[in-house]
Scaffold this motif. Structure first.
Motif, PDB file in Angstrom:
ATOM      1  N   ALA A  48       0.792  -1.180  -0.009  1.00 51.46           N
ATOM      2  CA  ALA A  48      -0.146  -0.002   0.087  1.00 51.46           C
ATOM      3  C   ALA A  48       0.871   1.444  -0.034  1.00 51.46           C
ATOM      4  O   ALA A  48       0.739   2.274  -0.659  1.00 51.46           O
ATOM      5  N   LEU A  49       1.927   1.284   0.871  1.00 56.04           N
ATOM      6  CA  LEU A  49       2.709   2.389   0.699  1.00 56.04           C
ATOM      7  C   LEU A  49       3.544   2.718  -0.603  1.00 56.04           C
ATOM      8  O   LEU A  49       3.687   3.881  -0.793  1.00 56.04           O
ATOM      9  N   GLN A  50       4.048   1.483  -1.030  1.00 58.88           N
ATOM     10  CA  GLN A  50       4.712   1.530  -2.502  1.00 58.88           C
ATOM     11  C   GLN A  50       3.383   2.227  -3.474  1.00 58.88           C
ATOM     12  O   GLN A  50       3.999   3.126  -4.217  1.00 58.88           O
ATOM     13  N   GLN A  51       2.170   1.673  -3.475  1.00 61.07           N
ATOM     14  CA  GLN A  51       1.189   2.410  -4.367  1.00 61.07           C
ATOM     15  C   GLN A  51       1.033   3.671  -4.130  1.00 61.07           C
ATOM     16  O   GLN A  51       0.630   4.515  -5.148  1.00 61.07           O
ATOM     17  N   LEU A  52       1.208   4.077  -2.771  1.00 56.06           N
ATOM     18  CA  LEU A  52       1.049   5.578  -2.537  1.00 56.06           C
ATOM     19  C   LEU A  52       1.962   6.192  -2.926  1.00 56.06           C
ATOM     20  O   LEU A  52       2.106   7.558  -2.853  1.00 56.06           O
ATOM     21  N   GLY A  53       3.123   5.618  -3.126  1.00 54.81           N
ATOM     22  CA  GLY A  53       4.624   6.598  -3.407  1.00 54.81           C
ATOM     23  C   GLY A  53       4.989   7.113  -2.125  1.00 54.81           C
ATOM     24  O   GLY A  53       5.637   8.176  -2.253  1.00 54.81           O
ATOM     25  N   VAL A  54       4.808   6.686  -1.236  1.00 57.96           N
ATOM     26  CA  VAL A  54       5.280   7.283   0.148  1.00 57.96           C
ATOM     27  C   VAL A  54       7.018   7.445   0.211  1.00 57.96           C
ATOM     28  O   VAL A  54       7.300   8.519   0.345  1.00 57.96           O
ATOM     29  N   ALA A  55       7.628   6.554  -0.155  1.00 60.88           N
ATOM     30  CA  ALA A  55       9.060   6.461  -0.333  1.00 60.88           C
ATOM     31  C   ALA A  55       9.554   7.491  -1.397  1.00 60.88           C
ATOM     32  O   ALA A  55      10.450   8.483  -1.042  1.00 60.88           O
ATOM     33  N   ASP A  56       8.668   7.607  -2.380  1.00 63.39           N
ATOM     34  CA  ASP A  56       9.359   8.751  -3.261  1.00 63.39           C
ATOM     35  C   ASP A  56       9.082  10.090  -2.770  1.00 63.39           C
ATOM     36  O   ASP A  56       9.820  11.144  -3.240  1.00 63.39           O
ATOM     37  N   PHE A  57       7.716  10.262  -2.176  1.00 63.49           N
ATOM     38  CA  PHE A  57       7.318  11.547  -1.490  1.00 63.49           C
ATOM     39  C   PHE A  57       8.685  11.839  -0.438  1.00 63.49           C
ATOM     40  O   PHE A  57       9.074  13.174  -0.576  1.00 63.49           O
ATOM     41  N   LEU A  58       8.724  11.028   0.132  1.00 59.91           N
ATOM     42  CA  LEU A  58       9.770  11.410   1.393  1.00 59.91           C
ATOM     43  C   LEU A  58      11.210  11.696   0.796  1.00 59.91           C
ATOM     44  O   LEU A  58      12.190  12.817   1.099  1.00 59.91           O
TER      45      LEU A  58
END
Length: 118
Positions: A48-58
């Motif tokens: 879910a975090l990958q689909q939301l792009g959390v890592a890229d956002f950070l």
């Protein structure tokens, strides 16, 4: 209908049995694994975090890889096991495979790092 599928499985030799193969049995009562890790719920949260792009956002916000891995570890852990930072850090180190998903070194997990990344 179901028997037709079963016939196809038999004809194509796709049945998960060892017909004509060397079969070796194990005593399941004798197997011991000391480092068992849970990963089901954690994997769903990670996806879910990958689909939301959390890592890229950070990453775009200036966070380094180590901080991102720790943040993802913390987010996933709190979603799967809602507890305080001391409880969460203990849970991560005792029976959880979340660090396998995020790449963060489990040996470096402390309650203080979890407080800090929050």
């Amino acid at each position: 209908m179901g028997s037709a599928f079963f016939k196809q499985i038999l004809e194509k030799q796709r049945l998960d049995i060892a017909a004509g193969k060397d079969v070796q049995l194990i005593d399941t009562e004798s197997i011991k694994h000391r480092d068992v890790r849970e990963i089901g719920t954690e994997n769903i949260c990670f996806q879910a975090l990958q689909q939301l792009g959390v890592a890229d956002f950070l990453l775009n916000a200036g966070w380094n890889e180590d901080q991102i891995q720790l943040a993802l570890t913390h987010i996933i852990s709190r979603a799967a096991y809602p507890a305080s930072e001391p409880g969460t850090s203990s849970w991560i180190c005792q029976n959880n495979g979340v660090c396998t998903l995020t790449g963060y070194d489990e040996a470096r997990i402390t309650k203080d790092k979890l407080y800090g990344i929050s």
